[in-house]
Design a protein around this motif. Structure first.
Motif, PDB file in Angstrom:
ATOM      1  N   PHE A 110      -7.064 -36.591 -21.482  1.00 53.24           N
ATOM      2  CA  PHE A 110      -5.719 -36.504 -20.902  1.00 53.24           C
ATOM      3  C   PHE A 110      -5.141 -35.103 -21.075  1.00 53.24           C
ATOM      4  CE2 PHE A 110      -1.097 -36.940 -20.831  1.00 53.24           C
ATOM      5  CZ  PHE A 110      -0.914 -37.676 -19.673  1.00 53.24           C
ATOM      6  N   ARG A 327     -13.095 -35.028 -12.847  1.00 58.31           N
ATOM      7  CA  ARG A 327     -12.549 -34.868 -11.503  1.00 58.31           C
ATOM      8  C   ARG A 327     -11.085 -35.293 -11.544  1.00 58.31           C
ATOM      9  NH1 ARG A 327     -16.419 -37.667  -6.945  1.00 58.31           N
ATOM     10  NH2 ARG A 327     -18.438 -37.027  -7.761  1.00 58.31           N
ATOM     11  N   ARG A 328     -10.212 -34.401 -11.150  1.00 54.63           N
ATOM     12  CA  ARG A 328      -8.810 -34.819 -11.021  1.00 54.63           C
ATOM     13  C   ARG A 328      -8.375 -34.654  -9.576  1.00 54.63           C
ATOM     14  NH1 ARG A 328      -4.989 -32.705 -15.810  1.00 54.63           N
ATOM     15  NH2 ARG A 328      -6.115 -33.621 -17.551  1.00 54.63           N
ATOM     16  N   PRO A 329      -7.992 -35.748  -8.942  1.00 50.28           N
ATOM     17  CA  PRO A 329      -7.613 -35.665  -7.532  1.00 50.28           C
ATOM     18  C   PRO A 329      -6.336 -34.860  -7.346  1.00 50.28           C
ATOM     19  CG  PRO A 329      -7.045 -37.815  -8.419  1.00 50.28           C
ATOM     20  CD  PRO A 329      -7.776 -37.097  -9.504  1.00 50.28           C
ATOM     21  N   GLN A 330      -6.247 -34.155  -6.264  1.00 52.96           N
ATOM     22  CA  GLN A 330      -5.013 -33.472  -5.909  1.00 52.96           C
ATOM     23  C   GLN A 330      -4.103 -34.445  -5.175  1.00 52.96           C
ATOM     24  OE1 GLN A 330      -3.600 -30.308  -6.408  1.00 52.96           O
ATOM     25  NE2 GLN A 330      -5.127 -30.448  -8.018  1.00 52.96           N
ATOM     26  N   VAL A 331      -2.888 -34.519  -5.617  1.00 50.72           N
ATOM     27  CA  VAL A 331      -1.912 -35.384  -4.953  1.00 50.72           C
ATOM     28  C   VAL A 331      -1.170 -34.543  -3.923  1.00 50.72           C
ATOM     29  CG1 VAL A 331       0.140 -36.809  -5.286  1.00 50.72           C
ATOM     30  CG2 VAL A 331      -1.651 -36.757  -7.052  1.00 50.72           C
ATOM     31  N   ASN A 332      -1.141 -35.007  -2.671  1.00 53.56           N
ATOM     32  CA  ASN A 332      -0.452 -34.218  -1.634  1.00 53.56           C
ATOM     33  C   ASN A 332       0.721 -34.960  -0.985  1.00 53.56           C
ATOM     34  OD1 ASN A 332      -1.741 -36.086  -0.087  1.00 53.56           O
ATOM     35  ND2 ASN A 332      -3.346 -34.685   0.627  1.00 53.56           N
ATOM     36  N   TYR A 333       0.986 -36.152  -1.475  1.00 53.39           N
ATOM     37  CA  TYR A 333       2.125 -36.952  -0.989  1.00 53.39           C
ATOM     38  C   TYR A 333       2.083 -37.203   0.515  1.00 53.39           C
ATOM     39  CZ  TYR A 333       3.972 -36.360  -5.665  1.00 53.39           C
ATOM     40  OH  TYR A 333       4.121 -36.402  -7.028  1.00 53.39           O
ATOM     41  N   GLN A 334       0.873 -37.271   1.081  1.00 55.19           N
ATOM     42  CA  GLN A 334       0.797 -37.460   2.524  1.00 55.19           C
ATOM     43  C   GLN A 334       1.311 -38.829   2.977  1.00 55.19           C
ATOM     44  OE1 GLN A 334      -3.813 -37.395   2.922  1.00 55.19           O
ATOM     45  NE2 GLN A 334      -3.086 -38.394   4.786  1.00 55.19           N
ATOM     46  N   TYR A 335       1.124 -39.841   2.132  1.00 57.42           N
ATOM     47  CA  TYR A 335       1.598 -41.167   2.529  1.00 57.42           C
ATOM     48  C   TYR A 335       3.109 -41.261   2.472  1.00 57.42           C
ATOM     49  CZ  TYR A 335      -3.051 -42.721   3.200  1.00 57.42           C
ATOM     50  OH  TYR A 335      -4.299 -42.846   3.702  1.00 57.42           O
ATOM     51  N   ILE A 336       3.671 -40.704   1.408  1.00 55.20           N
ATOM     52  CA  ILE A 336       5.134 -40.731   1.306  1.00 55.20           C
ATOM     53  C   ILE A 336       5.737 -39.919   2.453  1.00 55.20           C
ATOM     54  CG2 ILE A 336       7.074 -39.846  -0.060  1.00 55.20           C
ATOM     55  CD1 ILE A 336       5.708 -40.918  -2.543  1.00 55.20           C
ATOM     56  N   HIS A 337       5.143 -38.756   2.737  1.00 55.53           N
ATOM     57  CA  HIS A 337       5.636 -37.942   3.848  1.00 55.53           C
ATOM     58  C   HIS A 337       5.555 -38.718   5.162  1.00 55.53           C
ATOM     59  CE1 HIS A 337       6.486 -34.349   1.659  1.00 55.53           C
ATOM     60  NE2 HIS A 337       5.230 -34.141   1.273  1.00 55.53           N
ATOM     61  N   ILE A 339       5.447 -41.944   5.681  1.00 54.24           N
ATOM     62  CA  ILE A 339       6.381 -43.071   5.712  1.00 54.24           C
ATOM     63  C   ILE A 339       7.801 -42.567   5.959  1.00 54.24           C
ATOM     64  CG2 ILE A 339       7.518 -44.781   4.231  1.00 54.24           C
ATOM     65  CD1 ILE A 339       4.718 -45.361   3.087  1.00 54.24           C
ATOM     66  N   ASN A 340       8.162 -41.479   5.266  1.00 52.38           N
ATOM     67  CA  ASN A 340       9.501 -40.930   5.460  1.00 52.38           C
ATOM     68  C   ASN A 340       9.703 -40.430   6.890  1.00 52.38           C
ATOM     69  OD1 ASN A 340      10.403 -41.564   2.948  1.00 52.38           O
ATOM     70  ND2 ASN A 340      10.048 -39.541   2.056  1.00 52.38           N
TER      71      ASN A 340
ATOM     72  N   GLU B  15       0.658 -42.073  -5.431  1.00 51.72           N
ATOM     73  CA  GLU B  15       1.792 -42.387  -4.548  1.00 51.72           C
ATOM     74  C   GLU B  15       2.103 -43.877  -4.531  1.00 51.72           C
ATOM     75  OE1 GLU B  15       1.959 -40.043  -0.832  1.00 51.72           O
ATOM     76  OE2 GLU B  15       0.063 -39.190  -1.497  1.00 51.72           O
ATOM     77  N   GLN B  40       0.851 -35.083 -11.677  1.00 53.32           N
ATOM     78  CA  GLN B  40      -0.598 -34.901 -11.552  1.00 53.32           C
ATOM     79  C   GLN B  40      -1.147 -33.867 -12.546  1.00 53.32           C
ATOM     80  OE1 GLN B  40      -1.955 -32.952  -7.912  1.00 53.32           O
ATOM     81  NE2 GLN B  40       0.173 -32.681  -7.327  1.00 53.32           N
TER      82      GLN B  40
END
Lengths: 345, 345
Positions: A110, A327-337, A339-340, B15, B40
């Motif tokens: 962590f 491996r740590r995934p990059q969060v890009n908030y594409q789903y929240i974007h 949906i908004n 997300e 993240q």
């Protein structure tokens, strides 16, 4: 090469870990070592080289030493002005709970600190003897037959006498009994359940041959130690095992056939691959009628089984150069974007 | 009742966890809630009630909010003078990596913070679909037949078409493909190995009946939700699952026989007992020719499967009153003392 030795822990094997750390100090002369002690209250202390003696901890003197905390990338010592970061990989040398159950591995993962030692998943499959059986079954490695019992379902034991009763999750023979007469069972169950809610029962095999083999992987290949035939009297009691953790002089190779060595190595490889990468582990095997059975996986063996390797410093260096990457995934908030956007926000 | 909702995480389901947290906020009106966001980069932030909207995180506004760190017994906010401790249990609502892989559980265990959620061992057996198979085999619960493949040993698939390819360790259908023609295999393998080095392949069973059942234990008894028959089109894609995580209105009970409900509950109990205590889990089952097969264990289901319970606040209160206790051994240094005495020190 810089390396931090992490030892102690809130564990029945706390004292053994101290002995292990003191022993290994003598085997890594060419390293620049730091010592990080985890006390039974889960506080971290930085211990000076000169204080690396058992008395420091038994007397409580460590409490006067600098405290460390975990931060992203390093253990950190707060100073009057600013702080000092211990930027170096860690050797997880905490035996038993905290070290071998995956807790410390999760913390280091962590906080993104590189370490030698089993990853959390590998820890779960080696720490609990019942889970080791499940793991072995799944990968086609044979073990001694067993039954398990939970404290809430204490009942009749089906295994024929003589047998061994073991708490599922402790090492170093703590809470283990060899039962030869039925009259000994109830007391042995009391003892084992004192330490764990899960116990396992295995037939006691008279005169079984026992062999230990350690190893680690580097560049996709498994490197093996020599095979040792451990001395034993029935089974190792805690005092004897305790001394075992302070071993530093090399042992002589077991006098067995090349074919058996190959068999032990190939079983080791099956156990290690895609599970224990990043760790130096010792597997304790039984050989019964020419068949290799896994008895136990020690993912953080006493004093890192240094005595089974001819060049222990090279082993540690090689391991450090081959630690698994996370491996740590990059969060890009594409789903929240999206949906908004759909909502017109 | 005070409760901290821990959400976010360095995960493909980051997300989804935000959506889950926002949803659950509306379901726990009688609680005094705190919101702890793990970004993240593994930094913790305290999020105000009024900022619990998706935009806060997608815009990066959370970075201006108070940072928290882990201390023994609580998350702590440093203040100009002293610090404020969030002394309350935590609901682990981090889906996927960090939350469901045991990392957060190990952190909370280590720092002695009470929490609702799977313990580290239970996490390992539910997070990785291959380990779920091993676990199910060991406890006598049936699952769909499968084969596994590691990226380093990519080869021929033995399962007959049609089949499903899944990364071993991701939820929410990420990286999953249904394969009907041999020509689709290579691309699907590429996709799955993009997410995990281990994948599993299962036969795709046309028109299989699927049922979800959630539950938790209290006072030694397992309490069950209603059984739901989830709507589906072939299999849930990520967008659909995403919306699934924001569900808050209750669903209607599946129209199945009392005998089947009993069968599902008894399978659930076998899975849960001595493994998932402290968690509210949702098991997704298949029923094929009257036989119950475990498909998946969700140890931190989307929005805690609140929609399957009639009184969700009571569920959380009951769970909080029944969290498993940790055993921490007392270290008394008796071995070091006895050795030092023998040495005359």
């Amino acid at each position: 090469m810089k390396l931090a030795i992490l030892f102690g822990g809130a564990s029945y094997e706390h004292e053994i870990s101290i002995v292990s750390a003191i022993t290994i100090k003598e085997k890594l002369h060419n390293f620049t070592l730091e010592f990080i002690f985890c006390d039974q209250d889960h506080r971290f202390y930085k211990i000076d080289d000169k204080d690396m003696i058992a008395k420091t901890f038994a007397s409580g003197a460590h409490k006067k030493m600098p405290q460390l905390s975990l931060d992203n990338g390093a253990f950190v010592q707060k100073k009057m002005f600013g702080s000092e970061r211990l930027e170096m990989p860690v050797l997880n040398l905490i035996h038993g709970a905290d070290g071998e159950d995956g807790t410390m591995a999760s913390l280091l993962d962590f906080f993104d600190i590189a370490y030698i030692g089993p990853r959390p998943t590998a820890s779960v499959f080696s720490y609990d003897k019942m889970h080791t059986k499940w793991f072995a079954d799944a990968i086609g490695v044979k073990t001694v037959a067993y039954e398990s019992m939970h404290s809430s379902q204490r009942g009749e034991i089906k295994t024929a006498l003589p047998f061994i009763i073991k708490p599922a999750r402790l090492g170093s023979s703590i809470g283990v009994s060899v039962i030869k007469e039925a009259s000994e069972i109830e007391y042995a169950l009391d003892v084992a359940f004192e330490f764990d809610d899960n116990i396992i029962i295995e037939p006691f095999i008279e005169g079984v041959k026992e062999y230990n083999l350690a190893g680690y992987s580097a560049n996709g290949e498994v490197n093996y130690s020599i095979v040792e035939e451990p001395q034993k009297n029935e089974f190792l009691d805690f005092d004897k095992k305790y001394l075992d953790f302070s071993r530093s002089s090399s042992v002589s190779e077991a006098e067995i056939s090349a074919a058996l060595v190959t068999k032990l190595q190939s079983t080791f490889k099956t156990i290690y691959t895609h599970m224990f990468e990043g760790a130096l582990i010792r597997c304790d095997f039984f050989v019964v009628d020419g068949e290799v059975l896994l008895n136990e996986i020690n993912p953080i063996p006493g004093s890192m089984a240094n005595y089974l390797f001819s060049d222990f410093e090279k082993v540690i260096n090689t391991l450090l150069a081959n630690l698994p990457q996370q491996r740590r995934p990059q969060v890009n908030y594409q789903y929240i974007h999206s949906i908004n956007q759909a909502k017109g926000k």
